[in-house]
Design a protein around this motif. Structure first.
Motif, PDB file in Angstrom:
ATOM      1  N   GLU A 248       0.808  -1.224   0.000  1.00 56.36           N
ATOM      2  CA  GLU A 248       0.000   0.000   0.000  1.00 56.36           C
ATOM      3  C   GLU A 248       0.836   1.266   0.000  1.00 56.36           C
ATOM      4  O   GLU A 248       0.315   2.348  -0.255  1.00 56.36           O
ATOM      5  CB  GLU A 248      -0.950  -0.014   1.190  1.00 56.36           C
ATOM      6  CG  GLU A 248      -2.008  -1.093   1.056  1.00 56.36           C
ATOM      7  CD  GLU A 248      -2.922  -1.145   2.261  1.00 56.36           C
ATOM      8  OE1 GLU A 248      -2.458  -0.846   3.383  1.00 56.36           O
ATOM      9  OE2 GLU A 248      -4.095  -1.480   2.077  1.00 56.36           O
ATOM     10  N   THR A 249       2.128   1.164   0.287  1.00 50.27           N
ATOM     11  CA  THR A 249       3.010   2.322   0.281  1.00 50.27           C
ATOM     12  C   THR A 249       4.198   2.064  -0.637  1.00 50.27           C
ATOM     13  O   THR A 249       4.569   0.916  -0.899  1.00 50.27           O
ATOM     14  CB  THR A 249       3.524   2.650   1.693  1.00 50.27           C
ATOM     15  OG1 THR A 249       4.248   1.526   2.201  1.00 50.27           O
ATOM     16  CG2 THR A 249       2.368   2.984   2.627  1.00 50.27           C
ATOM     17  N   TYR A 250       4.783   3.163  -1.118  1.00 50.89           N
ATOM     18  CA  TYR A 250       5.897   3.047  -2.066  1.00 50.89           C
ATOM     19  C   TYR A 250       6.725   4.322  -1.988  1.00 50.89           C
ATOM     20  O   TYR A 250       6.178   5.423  -1.869  1.00 50.89           O
ATOM     21  CB  TYR A 250       5.339   2.873  -3.482  1.00 50.89           C
ATOM     22  CG  TYR A 250       6.380   2.726  -4.558  1.00 50.89           C
ATOM     23  CD1 TYR A 250       7.059   1.536  -4.730  1.00 50.89           C
ATOM     24  CD2 TYR A 250       6.680   3.779  -5.410  1.00 50.89           C
ATOM     25  CE1 TYR A 250       8.013   1.395  -5.714  1.00 50.89           C
ATOM     26  CE2 TYR A 250       7.631   3.654  -6.400  1.00 50.89           C
ATOM     27  CZ  TYR A 250       8.295   2.453  -6.550  1.00 50.89           C
ATOM     28  OH  TYR A 250       9.243   2.318  -7.525  1.00 50.89           O
TER      29      TYR A 250
ATOM     30  N   HIS B 295      -2.497   0.081  -8.150  1.00 48.33           N
ATOM     31  CA  HIS B 295      -3.336   0.855  -7.219  1.00 48.33           C
ATOM     32  C   HIS B 295      -4.209   1.852  -7.979  1.00 48.33           C
ATOM     33  O   HIS B 295      -4.440   2.968  -7.523  1.00 48.33           O
ATOM     34  CB  HIS B 295      -2.452   1.561  -6.192  1.00 48.33           C
ATOM     35  CG  HIS B 295      -1.652   0.605  -5.383  1.00 48.33           C
ATOM     36  ND1 HIS B 295      -2.198  -0.106  -4.332  1.00 48.33           N
ATOM     37  CD2 HIS B 295      -0.377   0.176  -5.508  1.00 48.33           C
ATOM     38  CE1 HIS B 295      -1.272  -0.917  -3.842  1.00 48.33           C
ATOM     39  NE2 HIS B 295      -0.163  -0.766  -4.536  1.00 48.33           N
TER      40      HIS B 295
ATOM     41  N   SER C 173      -6.950   4.204  -6.471  1.00 51.65           N
ATOM     42  CA  SER C 173      -6.629   5.297  -5.554  1.00 51.65           C
ATOM     43  C   SER C 173      -6.389   6.640  -6.260  1.00 51.65           C
ATOM     44  O   SER C 173      -6.106   7.636  -5.604  1.00 51.65           O
ATOM     45  CB  SER C 173      -5.414   4.936  -4.705  1.00 51.65           C
ATOM     46  OG  SER C 173      -4.265   4.828  -5.520  1.00 51.65           O
TER      47      SER C 173
ATOM     48  N   PHE D   1       6.929   9.789  -1.090  1.00 49.34           N
ATOM     49  CA  PHE D   1       6.292   8.665  -0.427  1.00 49.34           C
ATOM     50  C   PHE D   1       4.853   8.612  -0.931  1.00 49.34           C
ATOM     51  O   PHE D   1       4.120   9.603  -0.836  1.00 49.34           O
ATOM     52  CB  PHE D   1       6.326   8.874   1.089  1.00 49.34           C
ATOM     53  CG  PHE D   1       5.649   7.788   1.865  1.00 49.34           C
ATOM     54  CD1 PHE D   1       6.270   6.575   2.079  1.00 49.34           C
ATOM     55  CD2 PHE D   1       4.384   7.982   2.382  1.00 49.34           C
ATOM     56  CE1 PHE D   1       5.646   5.568   2.807  1.00 49.34           C
ATOM     57  CE2 PHE D   1       3.746   6.996   3.105  1.00 49.34           C
ATOM     58  CZ  PHE D   1       4.384   5.782   3.316  1.00 49.34           C
TER      59      PHE D   1
ATOM     60  N   ASN E 173       1.107   6.676  -0.821  1.00 49.05           N
ATOM     61  CA  ASN E 173       0.313   5.866   0.087  1.00 49.05           C
ATOM     62  C   ASN E 173      -1.080   5.676  -0.510  1.00 49.05           C
ATOM     63  O   ASN E 173      -1.781   6.651  -0.760  1.00 49.05           O
ATOM     64  CB  ASN E 173       0.216   6.568   1.441  1.00 49.05           C
ATOM     65  CG  ASN E 173      -0.491   5.760   2.490  1.00 49.05           C
ATOM     66  OD1 ASN E 173      -1.249   4.853   2.192  1.00 49.05           O
ATOM     67  ND2 ASN E 173      -0.253   6.094   3.736  1.00 49.05           N
TER      68      ASN E 173
ATOM     69  N   ARG F  41      -3.242   3.491   0.994  1.00 53.33           N
ATOM     70  CA  ARG F  41      -3.877   2.752   2.086  1.00 53.33           C
ATOM     71  C   ARG F  41      -5.327   3.132   2.309  1.00 53.33           C
ATOM     72  O   ARG F  41      -6.140   2.306   2.680  1.00 53.33           O
ATOM     73  CB  ARG F  41      -3.077   2.972   3.366  1.00 53.33           C
ATOM     74  CG  ARG F  41      -3.595   2.192   4.561  1.00 53.33           C
ATOM     75  CD  ARG F  41      -2.640   2.265   5.725  1.00 53.33           C
ATOM     76  NE  ARG F  41      -1.422   1.543   5.373  1.00 53.33           N
ATOM     77  CZ  ARG F  41      -0.207   1.925   5.719  1.00 53.33           C
ATOM     78  NH1 ARG F  41      -0.036   3.022   6.426  1.00 53.33           N
ATOM     79  NH2 ARG F  41       0.839   1.223   5.359  1.00 53.33           N
TER      80      ARG F  41
ATOM     81  N   THR G 100       0.346  11.688  -1.366  1.00 52.67           N
ATOM     82  CA  THR G 100       1.759  11.849  -1.692  1.00 52.67           C
ATOM     83  C   THR G 100       2.409  12.748  -0.658  1.00 52.67           C
ATOM     84  O   THR G 100       1.790  13.665  -0.135  1.00 52.67           O
ATOM     85  CB  THR G 100       1.944  12.454  -3.088  1.00 52.67           C
ATOM     86  OG1 THR G 100       1.379  13.760  -3.117  1.00 52.67           O
ATOM     87  CG2 THR G 100       1.294  11.592  -4.156  1.00 52.67           C
TER      88      THR G 100
END
Length: 69
Positions: free
Chosen positions: A7-9, A25, A28, A57, A59, A61, A67
């Motif tokens: 869910e994060t990158y 994703h 999102s 970063f 996200n 989620r 961002t």
């Protein structure tokens, strides 16, 4: 090995990996655009449009793309 389903990158210098994570994703965000001349990747999502840069970063989620630098 990167987990593109996570869910994060954290964006690195590999554009293909960032695009692969975004494709996993798609729920999102609304769309993404890569400008060849400026070499900028931008993503449009519920909170607006962000330019995605190395070190950001990402996200997914909460069902929307968030961002942060």
């Amino acid at each position: 090995m990167k987990d593109f389903k996570a869910e994060t990158y954290i964006v690195d210098d590999n554009l293909a990996d960032t695009l692969t994570w975004l494709c996993h994703h798609q729920d999102s965000f609304d769309s993404f655009h890569f400008d060849v001349l400026s070499q900028e990747l931008s993503v449009t999502h519920a909170a607006g449009t962000d330019v995605i840069r190395q070190g950001n970063f990402l996200n997914a989620r909460y069902g929307i793309l968030i961002t942060a630098s």
